[in-house]
Design a protein around this motif. Structure first.
Motif, PDB file in Angstrom:
ATOM      1  N   LYS A 215      -1.746   9.162  12.288  1.00  0.00           N
ATOM      2  CA  LYS A 215      -3.089   8.619  12.190  1.00  0.00           C
ATOM      3  C   LYS A 215      -3.342   7.756  13.414  1.00  0.00           C
TER       4      LYS A 215
ATOM      5  N   TYR B 268      -5.464   5.551  14.301  1.00  0.00           N
ATOM      6  CA  TYR B 268      -5.752   4.118  14.203  1.00  0.00           C
ATOM      7  C   TYR B 268      -4.528   3.330  13.768  1.00  0.00           C
TER       8      TYR B 268
ATOM      9  N   TRP C 125      -8.705   7.607  -2.404  1.00  0.00           N
ATOM     10  CA  TRP C 125      -8.530   6.834  -3.642  1.00  0.00           C
ATOM     11  C   TRP C 125      -8.949   7.748  -4.795  1.00  0.00           C
TER      12      TRP C 125
ATOM     13  N   HIS D 201      -2.063  13.358   1.822  1.00  0.00           N
ATOM     14  CA  HIS D 201      -0.813  13.532   1.066  1.00  0.00           C
ATOM     15  C   HIS D 201      -0.759  12.677  -0.191  1.00  0.00           C
ATOM     16  N   THR D 202      -1.302  11.484  -0.083  1.00  0.00           N
ATOM     17  CA  THR D 202      -1.215  10.570  -1.228  1.00  0.00           C
ATOM     18  C   THR D 202      -2.585   9.951  -1.475  1.00  0.00           C
TER      19      THR D 202
ATOM     20  N   ARG E 112      -4.574   6.379  -3.582  1.00  0.00           N
ATOM     21  CA  ARG E 112      -4.406   5.134  -4.318  1.00  0.00           C
ATOM     22  C   ARG E 112      -5.198   5.259  -5.615  1.00  0.00           C
TER      23      ARG E 112
ATOM     24  N   ILE F 196      -6.971   4.076  -8.758  1.00  0.00           N
ATOM     25  CA  ILE F 196      -7.631   2.884  -9.290  1.00  0.00           C
ATOM     26  C   ILE F 196      -7.770   3.107 -10.785  1.00  0.00           C
TER      27      ILE F 196
ATOM     28  N   GLU G 150     -11.656   9.757   0.700  1.00  0.00           N
ATOM     29  CA  GLU G 150     -11.134   8.529   1.307  1.00  0.00           C
ATOM     30  C   GLU G 150      -9.759   8.155   0.763  1.00  0.00           C
TER      31      GLU G 150
ATOM     32  N   ASN H  32       0.281   1.629  -6.951  1.00  0.00           N
ATOM     33  CA  ASN H  32      -0.944   2.388  -7.155  1.00  0.00           C
ATOM     34  C   ASN H  32      -0.922   3.732  -6.440  1.00  0.00           C
ATOM     35  N   ARG H  33      -0.031   3.847  -5.463  1.00  0.00           N
ATOM     36  CA  ARG H  33      -0.060   5.063  -4.652  1.00  0.00           C
ATOM     37  C   ARG H  33       0.686   6.189  -5.350  1.00  0.00           C
ATOM     38  N   ILE H  34       0.036   7.321  -5.439  1.00  0.00           N
ATOM     39  CA  ILE H  34       0.672   8.477  -6.069  1.00  0.00           C
ATOM     40  C   ILE H  34       0.483   9.692  -5.159  1.00  0.00           C
ATOM     41  N   ALA H  35       1.293  10.702  -5.408  1.00  0.00           N
ATOM     42  CA  ALA H  35       1.189  11.921  -4.598  1.00  0.00           C
ATOM     43  C   ALA H  35      -0.071  12.683  -4.999  1.00  0.00           C
TER      44      ALA H  35
ATOM     45  N   ASP I 156       0.818  -1.208   0.000  1.00  0.00           N
ATOM     46  CA  ASP I 156       0.000   0.000   0.000  1.00  0.00           C
ATOM     47  C   ASP I 156       0.854   1.261   0.000  1.00  0.00           C
TER      48      ASP I 156
ATOM     49  N   VAL J  31      -8.672  14.068   9.849  1.00  0.00           N
ATOM     50  CA  VAL J  31      -8.599  12.837  10.628  1.00  0.00           C
ATOM     51  C   VAL J  31      -9.801  11.967  10.286  1.00  0.00           C
ATOM     52  N   PRO J  32      -9.691  10.645  10.111  1.00  0.00           N
ATOM     53  CA  PRO J  32      -8.486   9.859  10.286  1.00  0.00           C
ATOM     54  C   PRO J  32      -7.678   9.686   9.005  1.00  0.00           C
ATOM     55  N   TRP J  33      -7.965  10.419   7.966  1.00  0.00           N
ATOM     56  CA  TRP J  33      -7.181  10.263   6.755  1.00  0.00           C
ATOM     57  C   TRP J  33      -6.187  11.408   6.626  1.00  0.00           C
ATOM     58  N   SER J  34      -5.037  11.107   6.057  1.00  0.00           N
ATOM     59  CA  SER J  34      -4.207  12.216   5.628  1.00  0.00           C
ATOM     60  C   SER J  34      -4.406  12.278   4.124  1.00  0.00           C
TER      61      SER J  34
ATOM     62  N   PHE K 200       6.285   5.329  -1.057  1.00  0.00           N
ATOM     63  CA  PHE K 200       6.176   6.521  -0.211  1.00  0.00           C
ATOM     64  C   PHE K 200       6.716   6.213   1.183  1.00  0.00           C
TER      65      PHE K 200
END
Lengths: 218, 328
Positions: free
Chosen positions: A113, A115, B147, B286-287, B289, B291, B145, B301-304, A98, B281-284, A102
Protein backbone atom coordinates in the motif's frame (compact mmCIF):
# COMPACT_ATOMS: atom_id res chain seq x y z
CA UNK A 1 23.77 23.43 35.92
CA UNK A 2 22.14 26.73 35.26
CA UNK A 3 19.02 27.85 37.03
CA UNK A 4 15.86 27.43 34.97
CA UNK A 5 14.61 30.67 33.45
CA UNK A 6 11.17 31.40 31.98
CA UNK A 7 11.71 28.96 29.11
CA UNK A 8 13.01 26.34 31.50
CA UNK A 9 9.95 26.68 33.71
CA UNK A 10 7.52 26.62 30.84
CA UNK A 11 8.94 23.49 29.28
CA UNK A 12 7.12 21.01 31.54
CA UNK A 13 3.95 22.95 30.82
CA UNK A 14 4.50 22.65 27.08
CA UNK A 15 5.19 18.94 27.56
CA UNK A 16 1.91 18.56 29.43
CA UNK A 17 0.10 20.39 26.66
CA UNK A 18 1.69 18.12 24.07
CA UNK A 19 0.48 15.11 26.03
CA UNK A 20 -3.10 16.37 26.22
CA UNK A 21 -4.25 14.92 22.89
CA UNK A 22 -3.17 11.48 24.01
CA UNK A 23 -4.81 11.92 27.40
CA UNK A 24 -8.04 12.98 25.70
CA UNK A 25 -7.87 9.99 23.38
CA UNK A 26 -7.40 7.60 26.29
CA UNK A 27 -10.35 9.22 28.05
CA UNK A 28 -12.42 8.90 24.88
CA UNK A 29 -11.54 5.21 24.73
CA UNK A 30 -12.53 4.77 28.38
CA UNK A 31 -15.84 6.53 27.84
CA UNK A 32 -16.47 4.82 24.53
CA UNK A 33 -17.01 8.05 22.64
CA UNK A 34 -14.88 7.26 19.61
CA UNK A 35 -17.82 6.04 17.58
CA UNK A 36 -18.49 2.80 15.76
CA UNK A 37 -14.95 2.32 14.51
CA UNK A 38 -12.72 3.47 17.39
CA UNK A 39 -9.60 1.96 15.85
CA UNK A 40 -9.73 4.13 12.75
CA UNK A 41 -10.35 7.19 14.92
CA UNK A 42 -7.32 6.36 17.08
CA UNK A 43 -5.24 5.98 13.95
CA UNK A 44 -6.46 9.22 12.52
CA UNK A 45 -6.00 11.32 15.68
CA UNK A 46 -2.55 10.01 16.61
CA UNK A 47 -1.42 10.54 13.02
CA UNK A 48 -2.81 14.05 12.84
CA UNK A 49 -1.09 14.99 16.08
CA UNK A 50 2.23 13.61 14.88
CA UNK A 51 1.86 15.79 11.80
CA UNK A 52 0.78 18.87 13.77
CA UNK A 53 3.76 18.55 16.11
CA UNK A 54 6.06 18.07 13.15
CA UNK A 55 4.76 21.28 11.59
CA UNK A 56 5.11 23.08 14.93
CA UNK A 57 8.71 21.89 15.13
CA UNK A 58 9.33 23.18 11.64
CA UNK A 59 7.66 26.48 12.54
CA UNK A 60 10.19 27.31 15.24
CA UNK A 61 12.92 28.57 12.93
CA UNK A 62 10.73 30.93 10.86
CA UNK A 63 8.92 32.11 14.00
CA UNK A 64 12.20 32.87 15.68
CA UNK A 65 13.25 34.91 12.69
CA UNK A 66 10.01 36.84 12.59
CA UNK A 67 9.71 37.49 16.32
CA UNK A 68 13.41 37.75 17.01
CA UNK A 69 12.81 35.64 20.09
CA UNK A 70 15.66 33.15 19.95
CA UNK A 71 14.58 31.37 23.12
CA UNK A 72 11.96 29.65 20.97
CA UNK A 73 14.71 27.38 19.75
CA UNK A 74 14.82 25.74 23.14
CA UNK A 75 11.37 24.22 22.65
CA UNK A 76 12.29 22.65 19.36
CA UNK A 77 13.90 19.42 20.54
CA UNK A 78 10.96 18.64 22.79
CA UNK A 79 8.46 19.24 20.00
CA UNK A 80 10.52 17.06 17.69
CA UNK A 81 10.60 14.27 20.25
CA UNK A 82 6.83 14.52 20.73
CA UNK A 83 6.48 14.22 16.97
CA UNK A 84 8.37 10.95 17.17
CA UNK A 85 6.30 9.92 20.19
CA UNK A 86 2.95 10.42 18.42
CA UNK A 87 4.25 8.84 15.21
CA UNK A 88 5.27 5.80 17.26
CA UNK A 89 1.90 5.62 19.01
CA UNK A 90 0.25 5.96 15.58
CA UNK A 91 2.29 3.09 14.15
CA UNK A 92 1.72 0.98 17.26
CA UNK A 93 -2.04 1.46 17.09
CA UNK A 94 -1.95 0.37 13.47
CA UNK A 95 0.30 -2.64 13.98
CA UNK A 96 -0.90 -3.90 17.35
CA UNK A 97 -4.55 -2.91 17.53
CA UNK A 98 -5.64 -2.62 13.92
CA UNK A 99 -3.64 -5.37 12.25
CA UNK A 100 -3.79 -7.49 15.41
CA UNK A 101 -3.99 -11.17 14.62
CA UNK A 102 -2.89 -10.67 11.03
CA UNK A 103 0.82 -10.26 11.64
CA UNK A 104 1.69 -12.08 8.45
CA UNK A 105 0.02 -9.27 6.59
CA UNK A 106 2.30 -6.59 7.95
CA UNK A 107 4.98 -6.91 5.32
CA UNK A 108 2.58 -6.99 2.40
CA UNK A 109 0.75 -4.01 3.86
CA UNK A 110 3.92 -1.98 4.27
CA UNK A 111 5.25 -2.97 0.86
CA UNK A 112 2.07 -2.89 -1.20
CA UNK A 113 0.00 0.00 0.00
CA UNK A 114 1.79 3.13 -1.15
CA UNK A 115 0.52 5.33 1.65
CA UNK A 116 1.68 2.85 4.26
CA UNK A 117 5.10 2.52 2.61
CA UNK A 118 5.49 6.28 2.71
CA UNK A 119 4.25 6.62 6.29
CA UNK A 120 6.49 3.84 7.49
CA UNK A 121 9.49 5.43 5.75
CA UNK A 122 8.75 8.71 7.52
CA UNK A 123 8.71 6.93 10.88
CA UNK A 124 11.99 5.11 10.12
CA UNK A 125 13.65 8.41 9.26
CA UNK A 126 12.50 9.92 12.53
CA UNK A 127 14.46 7.31 14.50
CA UNK A 128 17.99 8.63 13.80
CA UNK A 129 16.78 12.16 14.51
CA UNK A 130 15.34 11.12 17.87
CA UNK A 131 18.47 9.13 18.73
CA UNK A 132 20.79 12.04 17.94
CA UNK A 133 18.72 14.65 19.74
CA UNK A 134 20.83 14.65 22.88
CA UNK A 135 23.35 17.36 23.66
CA UNK A 136 26.11 14.77 23.62
CA UNK A 137 25.22 13.56 20.14
CA UNK A 138 25.01 17.13 18.88
CA UNK A 139 28.51 17.78 20.13
CA UNK A 140 29.88 14.52 18.76
CA UNK A 141 28.39 14.95 15.30
CA UNK A 142 29.27 18.61 14.96
CA UNK A 143 28.46 19.92 11.52
CA UNK A 144 27.13 16.59 10.38
CA UNK A 145 24.36 16.88 12.99
CA UNK A 146 22.84 19.76 11.07
CA UNK A 147 23.13 17.87 7.82
CA UNK A 148 21.51 14.77 9.31
CA UNK A 149 18.64 16.76 10.76
CA UNK A 150 17.79 18.20 7.38
CA UNK A 151 16.04 14.86 6.97
CA UNK A 152 13.13 16.49 8.77
CA UNK A 153 12.15 18.22 5.51
CA UNK A 154 11.91 14.91 3.72
CA UNK A 155 9.95 13.49 6.66
CA UNK A 156 7.53 16.38 6.39
CA UNK A 157 6.95 15.71 2.71
CA UNK A 158 6.48 11.97 3.32
CA UNK A 159 4.07 12.61 6.19
CA UNK A 160 1.89 14.92 4.14
CA UNK A 161 1.96 12.47 1.23
CA UNK A 162 0.94 9.68 3.62
CA UNK A 163 -2.09 11.76 4.59
CA UNK A 164 -3.04 12.96 1.11
CA UNK A 165 -2.80 9.50 -0.37
CA UNK A 166 -5.42 7.86 1.79
CA UNK A 167 -8.19 10.35 1.35
CA UNK A 168 -10.99 8.33 -0.11
CA UNK A 169 -11.96 8.87 -3.68
CA UNK A 170 -14.31 11.76 -4.11
CA UNK A 171 -13.33 13.33 -0.83
CA UNK A 172 -10.51 15.17 -2.57
CA UNK A 173 -13.21 17.64 -3.47
CA UNK A 174 -15.10 17.68 -0.20
CA UNK A 175 -12.26 17.38 2.28
CA UNK A 176 -9.61 20.03 2.32
CA UNK A 177 -7.80 19.13 5.54
CA UNK A 178 -4.85 17.21 4.04
CA UNK A 179 -4.43 19.95 1.44
CA UNK A 180 -4.30 22.55 4.22
CA UNK A 181 -1.54 20.61 5.97
CA UNK A 182 0.35 20.29 2.68
CA UNK A 183 0.06 24.04 2.18
CA UNK A 184 1.33 24.77 5.69
CA UNK A 185 4.29 22.48 5.11
CA UNK A 186 5.02 24.16 1.78
CA UNK A 187 4.89 27.58 3.43
CA UNK A 188 7.24 26.48 6.22
CA UNK A 189 9.72 25.05 3.73
CA UNK A 190 9.53 28.11 1.48
CA UNK A 191 10.11 30.38 4.47
CA UNK A 192 13.57 28.86 4.73
CA UNK A 193 14.77 29.66 1.24
CA UNK A 194 15.71 33.28 0.90
CA UNK A 195 16.55 34.05 4.49
CA UNK A 196 19.07 31.22 4.41
CA UNK A 197 21.36 33.19 2.16
CA UNK A 198 20.98 36.13 4.51
CA UNK A 199 21.89 33.85 7.37
CA UNK A 200 24.98 32.72 5.51
CA UNK A 201 25.90 36.30 4.90
CA UNK A 202 25.44 37.04 8.57
CA UNK A 203 27.54 34.12 9.71
CA UNK A 204 30.25 35.06 7.19
CA UNK A 205 30.43 38.50 8.74
CA UNK A 206 30.83 36.97 12.17
CA UNK A 207 34.25 36.15 13.51
CA UNK A 208 35.01 32.57 12.57
CA UNK A 209 36.09 29.85 14.97
CA UNK A 210 33.90 30.62 17.95
CA UNK A 211 30.62 28.83 17.93
CA UNK A 212 28.95 28.40 21.32
CA UNK A 213 26.80 25.41 20.42
CA UNK A 214 26.43 23.36 17.28
CA UNK A 215 24.69 25.43 14.68
CA UNK A 216 20.96 24.83 14.58
CA UNK A 217 19.76 23.20 11.41
CA UNK A 218 18.42 25.72 8.94
CA UNK B 1 -13.41 -22.00 2.52
CA UNK B 2 -16.42 -24.06 3.62
CA UNK B 3 -19.18 -22.14 5.27
CA UNK B 4 -20.28 -23.61 8.56
CA UNK B 5 -23.94 -23.74 9.45
CA UNK B 6 -24.81 -20.76 11.57
CA UNK B 7 -25.73 -21.61 15.14
CA UNK B 8 -29.26 -20.90 16.28
CA UNK B 9 -29.52 -17.76 18.33
CA UNK B 10 -33.00 -17.64 19.79
CA UNK B 11 -34.31 -14.49 21.42
CA UNK B 12 -33.88 -15.93 24.92
CA UNK B 13 -30.11 -15.97 24.40
CA UNK B 14 -30.02 -12.22 24.09
CA UNK B 15 -28.20 -10.85 27.10
CA UNK B 16 -30.35 -8.72 29.42
CA UNK B 17 -29.47 -5.08 29.07
CA UNK B 18 -28.11 -4.61 32.59
CA UNK B 19 -25.68 -7.49 32.29
CA UNK B 20 -24.83 -6.36 28.82
CA UNK B 21 -23.81 -2.90 29.96
CA UNK B 22 -21.91 -4.31 32.87
CA UNK B 23 -19.99 -6.46 30.44
CA UNK B 24 -19.11 -3.38 28.43
CA UNK B 25 -17.73 -1.71 31.53
CA UNK B 26 -15.60 -4.74 32.26
CA UNK B 27 -14.26 -4.90 28.73
CA UNK B 28 -13.50 -1.22 28.92
CA UNK B 29 -11.43 -1.71 32.05
CA UNK B 30 -9.66 -4.66 30.52
CA UNK B 31 -8.88 -2.78 27.37
CA UNK B 32 -6.39 -0.61 29.15
CA UNK B 33 -4.44 -3.56 30.44
CA UNK B 34 -1.90 -4.87 27.99
CA UNK B 35 -2.68 -8.32 29.34
CA UNK B 36 -6.14 -7.98 27.90
CA UNK B 37 -4.76 -8.04 24.39
CA UNK B 38 -4.53 -11.78 24.16
CA UNK B 39 -7.94 -12.34 25.74
CA UNK B 40 -9.75 -9.80 23.60
CA UNK B 41 -8.27 -10.77 20.29
CA UNK B 42 -10.09 -14.09 20.40
CA UNK B 43 -13.35 -12.51 19.41
CA UNK B 44 -13.61 -12.42 15.64
CA UNK B 45 -16.74 -13.90 14.14
CA UNK B 46 -17.75 -16.28 16.87
CA UNK B 47 -18.24 -13.55 19.45
CA UNK B 48 -20.80 -12.43 21.96
CA UNK B 49 -24.56 -12.61 21.50
CA UNK B 50 -26.41 -9.95 19.60
CA UNK B 51 -26.79 -6.55 21.23
CA UNK B 52 -30.17 -5.61 22.58
CA UNK B 53 -32.76 -4.50 20.02
CA UNK B 54 -32.83 -0.78 19.29
CA UNK B 55 -34.72 1.82 21.25
CA UNK B 56 -37.88 3.31 19.83
CA UNK B 57 -37.18 5.31 16.63
CA UNK B 58 -39.07 4.36 13.54
CA UNK B 59 -42.30 2.57 12.83
CA UNK B 60 -42.34 -1.14 13.60
CA UNK B 61 -42.90 -3.45 10.64
CA UNK B 62 -44.59 -6.82 10.63
CA UNK B 63 -42.34 -9.49 9.22
CA UNK B 64 -41.26 -13.09 9.62
CA UNK B 65 -37.66 -13.91 10.45
CA UNK B 66 -36.23 -16.09 7.73
CA UNK B 67 -34.04 -18.65 9.51
CA UNK B 68 -32.33 -19.62 6.26
CA UNK B 69 -30.45 -16.34 6.22
CA UNK B 70 -28.45 -15.90 9.35
CA UNK B 71 -24.92 -15.00 10.15
CA UNK B 72 -22.56 -16.21 12.81
CA UNK B 73 -21.35 -13.73 15.35
CA UNK B 74 -22.89 -10.70 16.98
CA UNK B 75 -25.03 -8.16 15.15
CA UNK B 76 -23.86 -4.62 14.58
CA UNK B 77 -25.76 -2.36 16.95
CA UNK B 78 -28.67 -0.25 15.71
CA UNK B 79 -26.68 2.82 16.64
CA UNK B 80 -23.72 1.83 14.48
CA UNK B 81 -25.81 0.63 11.54
CA UNK B 82 -27.64 3.93 11.46
CA UNK B 83 -24.78 6.32 12.29
CA UNK B 84 -21.83 4.98 10.36
CA UNK B 85 -22.36 4.50 6.67
CA UNK B 86 -21.63 5.91 3.26
CA UNK B 87 -24.38 7.77 1.47
CA UNK B 88 -22.62 10.50 -0.47
CA UNK B 89 -25.86 12.30 -1.33
CA UNK B 90 -25.77 13.47 2.29
CA UNK B 91 -22.00 14.02 2.49
CA UNK B 92 -18.82 12.01 2.17
CA UNK B 93 -18.16 11.48 5.87
CA UNK B 94 -19.67 8.37 7.43
CA UNK B 95 -21.40 10.44 10.07
CA UNK B 96 -22.97 12.77 7.48
CA UNK B 97 -25.93 10.56 6.46
CA UNK B 98 -27.35 10.43 9.99
CA UNK B 99 -26.60 14.11 10.54
CA UNK B 100 -28.01 15.57 7.34
CA UNK B 101 -30.87 13.27 6.34
CA UNK B 102 -33.39 14.64 8.84
CA UNK B 103 -35.32 16.72 6.33
CA UNK B 104 -35.42 14.04 3.65
CA UNK B 105 -38.99 12.99 2.76
CA UNK B 106 -39.25 9.27 1.96
CA UNK B 107 -43.03 9.51 1.55
CA UNK B 108 -44.86 9.85 -0.76
CA UNK B 109 -42.63 7.79 -3.02
CA UNK B 110 -42.89 6.31 -6.46
CA UNK B 111 -40.65 4.21 -8.64
CA UNK B 112 -40.41 4.49 -12.42
CA UNK B 113 -39.97 1.14 -14.15
CA UNK B 114 -38.95 0.97 -17.78
CA UNK B 115 -36.83 -0.62 -20.46
CA UNK B 116 -37.07 -4.21 -21.58
CA UNK B 117 -40.20 -5.26 -19.72
CA UNK B 118 -43.88 -5.79 -20.43
CA UNK B 119 -45.23 -3.85 -17.46
CA UNK B 120 -43.46 -0.51 -17.35
CA UNK B 121 -44.92 2.42 -15.46
CA UNK B 122 -44.76 4.67 -12.47
CA UNK B 123 -45.70 2.82 -9.32
CA UNK B 124 -46.51 4.23 -5.94
CA UNK B 125 -44.42 2.69 -3.17
CA UNK B 126 -47.50 1.23 -1.45
CA UNK B 127 -48.70 -0.47 -4.63
CA UNK B 128 -45.23 -1.71 -5.38
CA UNK B 129 -44.92 -3.76 -2.21
CA UNK B 130 -48.61 -4.65 -1.86
CA UNK B 131 -49.08 -8.32 -1.15
CA UNK B 132 -45.39 -9.03 -0.71
CA UNK B 133 -44.56 -10.72 2.58
CA UNK B 134 -41.75 -9.06 4.48
CA UNK B 135 -39.02 -11.20 5.99
CA UNK B 136 -36.03 -10.52 8.18
CA UNK B 137 -32.65 -11.65 6.97
CA UNK B 138 -29.38 -11.22 8.80
CA UNK B 139 -26.70 -10.42 6.23
CA UNK B 140 -23.03 -9.58 6.35
CA UNK B 141 -22.32 -6.20 4.82
CA UNK B 142 -18.85 -5.56 3.41
CA UNK B 143 -17.75 -2.07 2.43
CA UNK B 144 -15.01 -1.62 -0.14
CA UNK B 145 -13.29 0.51 2.51
CA UNK B 146 -12.56 -2.76 4.32
CA UNK B 147 -15.01 -2.51 7.21
CA UNK B 148 -18.00 -4.76 7.65
CA UNK B 149 -21.19 -5.15 9.64
CA UNK B 150 -23.85 -7.75 10.41
CA UNK B 151 -27.28 -6.29 9.76
CA UNK B 152 -30.83 -7.59 10.26
CA UNK B 153 -32.65 -6.25 7.21
CA UNK B 154 -36.38 -6.42 6.65
CA UNK B 155 -37.42 -6.77 3.03
CA UNK B 156 -38.18 -9.23 0.27
CA UNK B 157 -36.27 -10.88 -2.58
CA UNK B 158 -35.60 -8.45 -5.42
CA UNK B 159 -36.64 -11.09 -7.95
CA UNK B 160 -40.18 -11.25 -6.52
CA UNK B 161 -40.69 -7.62 -7.45
CA UNK B 162 -38.82 -7.67 -10.76
CA UNK B 163 -40.95 -10.57 -12.04
CA UNK B 164 -44.06 -8.42 -11.62
CA UNK B 165 -42.77 -6.17 -14.40
CA UNK B 166 -42.34 -9.18 -16.69
CA UNK B 167 -38.84 -8.51 -18.05
CA UNK B 168 -38.51 -9.61 -21.68
CA UNK B 169 -35.92 -12.04 -23.01
CA UNK B 170 -33.79 -9.07 -23.99
CA UNK B 171 -33.52 -7.89 -20.39
CA UNK B 172 -29.94 -8.94 -19.66
CA UNK B 173 -29.29 -6.28 -17.04
CA UNK B 174 -31.23 -4.18 -14.60
CA UNK B 175 -30.22 -0.70 -13.54
CA UNK B 176 -31.19 1.18 -10.37
CA UNK B 177 -31.15 4.93 -9.81
CA UNK B 178 -31.12 6.79 -6.52
CA UNK B 179 -33.30 9.84 -6.00
CA UNK B 180 -31.71 13.20 -6.78
CA UNK B 181 -33.03 15.95 -4.50
CA UNK B 182 -30.47 18.72 -4.00
CA UNK B 183 -32.76 20.55 -1.58
CA UNK B 184 -32.88 17.61 0.81
CA UNK B 185 -29.50 16.05 0.08
CA UNK B 186 -26.64 18.50 0.75
CA UNK B 187 -23.99 16.12 -0.61
CA UNK B 188 -25.36 16.54 -4.11
CA UNK B 189 -23.83 20.01 -4.31
CA UNK B 190 -20.40 18.39 -4.51
CA UNK B 191 -19.52 16.89 -7.89
CA UNK B 192 -18.07 13.80 -6.23
CA UNK B 193 -19.94 11.53 -8.63
CA UNK B 194 -21.93 12.14 -11.74
CA UNK B 195 -25.32 12.37 -10.02
CA UNK B 196 -27.80 10.76 -9.78
CA UNK B 197 -26.27 7.62 -8.33
CA UNK B 198 -26.66 4.69 -10.69
CA UNK B 199 -25.95 1.04 -10.11
CA UNK B 200 -26.85 -2.18 -11.82
CA UNK B 201 -26.85 -5.96 -11.77
CA UNK B 202 -26.84 -8.67 -14.34
CA UNK B 203 -30.37 -10.09 -14.54
CA UNK B 204 -29.36 -13.49 -13.09
CA UNK B 205 -27.69 -11.70 -10.18
CA UNK B 206 -30.82 -9.63 -9.63
CA UNK B 207 -33.03 -12.73 -9.70
CA UNK B 208 -30.80 -14.58 -7.24
CA UNK B 209 -32.68 -15.30 -4.01
CA UNK B 210 -29.96 -13.60 -1.93
CA UNK B 211 -30.53 -10.23 -3.61
CA UNK B 212 -32.85 -8.32 -1.31
CA UNK B 213 -34.90 -5.16 -1.47
CA UNK B 214 -34.99 -3.74 2.02
CA UNK B 215 -37.70 -1.50 3.45
CA UNK B 216 -36.58 -1.86 7.05
CA UNK B 217 -33.76 -2.64 9.43
CA UNK B 218 -33.90 -3.97 12.98
CA UNK B 219 -37.62 -4.59 12.57
CA UNK B 220 -38.41 -0.97 11.83
CA UNK B 221 -38.93 1.20 8.78
CA UNK B 222 -35.62 2.16 7.16
CA UNK B 223 -34.21 5.39 8.54
CA UNK B 224 -33.51 8.05 5.91
CA UNK B 225 -29.77 7.64 6.29
CA UNK B 226 -29.92 3.97 5.39
CA UNK B 227 -31.70 4.45 2.08
CA UNK B 228 -35.39 4.93 2.91
CA UNK B 229 -37.85 4.00 1.70
CA UNK B 230 -36.47 1.29 -0.56
CA UNK B 231 -32.92 0.06 -1.00
CA UNK B 232 -31.05 -2.79 -2.51
CA UNK B 233 -28.99 -5.24 -0.44
CA UNK B 234 -26.59 -7.43 -2.39
CA UNK B 235 -24.57 -9.08 0.36
CA UNK B 236 -21.93 -10.79 -1.78
CA UNK B 237 -20.89 -7.51 -3.37
CA UNK B 238 -19.27 -4.41 -1.93
CA UNK B 239 -21.73 -2.07 -0.30
CA UNK B 240 -21.71 0.54 -3.05
CA UNK B 241 -23.63 -1.86 -5.30
CA UNK B 242 -26.60 -1.68 -2.93
CA UNK B 243 -28.43 1.33 -4.32
CA UNK B 244 -30.36 3.42 -1.79
CA UNK B 245 -33.61 5.37 -2.13
CA UNK B 246 -34.45 3.79 -5.48
CA UNK B 247 -36.62 5.87 -7.83
CA UNK B 248 -35.92 4.11 -11.08
CA UNK B 249 -35.59 0.54 -12.27
CA UNK B 250 -34.66 -0.05 -15.91
CA UNK B 251 -34.14 -3.32 -17.75
CA UNK B 252 -31.64 -3.27 -20.58
CA UNK B 253 -29.90 -5.50 -23.05
CA UNK B 254 -26.51 -3.87 -22.55
CA UNK B 255 -24.54 -3.40 -19.36
CA UNK B 256 -25.60 -0.12 -17.74
CA UNK B 257 -23.04 2.55 -16.86
CA UNK B 258 -22.67 2.65 -13.08
CA UNK B 259 -21.56 5.65 -11.05
CA UNK B 260 -18.48 4.28 -9.34
CA UNK B 261 -17.09 2.35 -12.27
CA UNK B 262 -17.56 5.50 -14.31
CA UNK B 263 -15.76 7.67 -11.76
CA UNK B 264 -12.81 5.34 -11.15
CA UNK B 265 -12.84 2.35 -13.50
CA UNK B 266 -9.50 1.05 -12.27
CA UNK B 267 -10.80 0.81 -8.72
CA UNK B 268 -14.43 -0.10 -9.08
CA UNK B 269 -15.74 -2.63 -11.55
CA UNK B 270 -19.28 -3.37 -12.59
CA UNK B 271 -19.34 -6.64 -10.68
CA UNK B 272 -17.68 -5.50 -7.45
CA UNK B 273 -17.93 -8.96 -5.94
CA UNK B 274 -16.24 -9.22 -2.56
CA UNK B 275 -12.92 -10.90 -3.30
CA UNK B 276 -9.95 -10.95 -0.92
CA UNK B 277 -7.57 -11.70 -3.77
CA UNK B 278 -8.51 -8.74 -5.93
CA UNK B 279 -7.39 -5.55 -4.23
CA UNK B 280 -8.09 -2.03 -5.34
CA UNK B 281 -5.43 0.55 -4.56
CA UNK B 282 -5.11 2.05 -1.99
CA UNK B 283 -6.97 -0.68 -0.12
CA UNK B 284 -6.20 -4.33 -0.06
CA UNK B 285 -9.21 -6.54 0.46
CA UNK B 286 -7.62 -9.46 2.33
CA UNK B 287 -9.10 -8.51 5.67
CA UNK B 288 -11.80 -6.30 7.08
CA UNK B 289 -12.56 -4.61 10.36
CA UNK B 290 -15.82 -5.98 11.71
CA UNK B 291 -17.97 -3.40 13.43
CA UNK B 292 -20.25 -5.50 15.58
CA UNK B 293 -21.26 -6.38 19.09
CA UNK B 294 -21.06 -4.14 22.08
CA UNK B 295 -19.77 -1.17 20.17
CA UNK B 296 -16.70 -0.87 22.28
CA UNK B 297 -13.94 -3.11 21.10
CA UNK B 298 -10.41 -2.05 20.42
CA UNK B 299 -8.91 -5.45 19.84
CA UNK B 300 -9.72 -8.38 17.66
CA UNK B 301 -11.98 -6.64 15.17
CA UNK B 302 -9.99 -7.65 12.14
CA UNK B 303 -11.13 -10.77 10.37
CA UNK B 304 -10.27 -12.46 7.09
CA UNK B 305 -12.41 -11.44 4.14
CA UNK B 306 -14.05 -14.35 2.33
CA UNK B 307 -14.73 -14.76 -1.36
CA UNK B 308 -18.21 -13.42 -2.18
CA UNK B 309 -18.35 -12.22 1.42
CA UNK B 310 -18.84 -15.79 2.58
CA UNK B 311 -21.77 -16.45 0.24
CA UNK B 312 -19.74 -18.44 -2.28
CA UNK B 313 -21.85 -21.58 -1.73
CA UNK B 314 -24.90 -19.70 -2.96
CA UNK B 315 -23.57 -17.39 -5.65
CA UNK B 316 -20.27 -18.74 -7.03
CA UNK B 317 -22.13 -20.60 -9.80
CA UNK B 318 -23.27 -17.23 -11.21
CA UNK B 319 -19.68 -16.56 -12.20
CA UNK B 320 -18.60 -19.99 -13.44
CA UNK B 321 -16.00 -19.63 -16.16
CA UNK B 322 -15.45 -15.95 -15.52
CA UNK B 323 -12.06 -14.45 -14.73
CA UNK B 324 -12.81 -12.65 -11.47
CA UNK B 325 -9.55 -10.72 -11.70
CA UNK B 326 -10.54 -9.21 -14.98
CA UNK B 327 -14.24 -8.83 -14.24
CA UNK B 328 -13.82 -7.23 -10.83
Amino acid sequence: MRRPDAVGWSKPLVALLALMPLVLLVLAVLHDTLGPDPVSRLEKHTGIWALRLLLLTLAITPLRRITGWSALLRYRRMLGLFTFFYATVHLTVYLVIDLGGFWSQIFTEIAKKPYITVGFAAWLLLIPLALTSTRGMMRRLGRRWGQLHKLVYLIGVLAVLHYLWQVKFGQTIAVRQPVVYAAILAALLLARWRPRRQAMAISARRAPGRSPAPAPPP
Amino acid sequence: MPTRRPPDLPERDVTPEAIFHDRRRLVRLLALSPLALAACSQKGEAGAPAPAPPPAPGTALSFTPNPAFRTRGPLTSWQDVTHYNNYYEFGTSKSDPARYSGTFKPQPWSVTVGGECEVPGIFAFEDLIKGIALEQRIYRHRCVEAWSMVIPWVGFPLGVLLKRFKPTSRAKYVAFTTVDRPGQMPGLSYPVLDWPYREGLRIDEAMHPLALLAVGVYGRVLPNQNGAPLRLVVPWKYGFKSTKAIVQIAFSETQPVTSWSQAAPDRYGFYANVNPEVGTVPWSQHTERRIAGAGFSLFGNRIATRLFNGYADQVASLYAGMDLRRDY
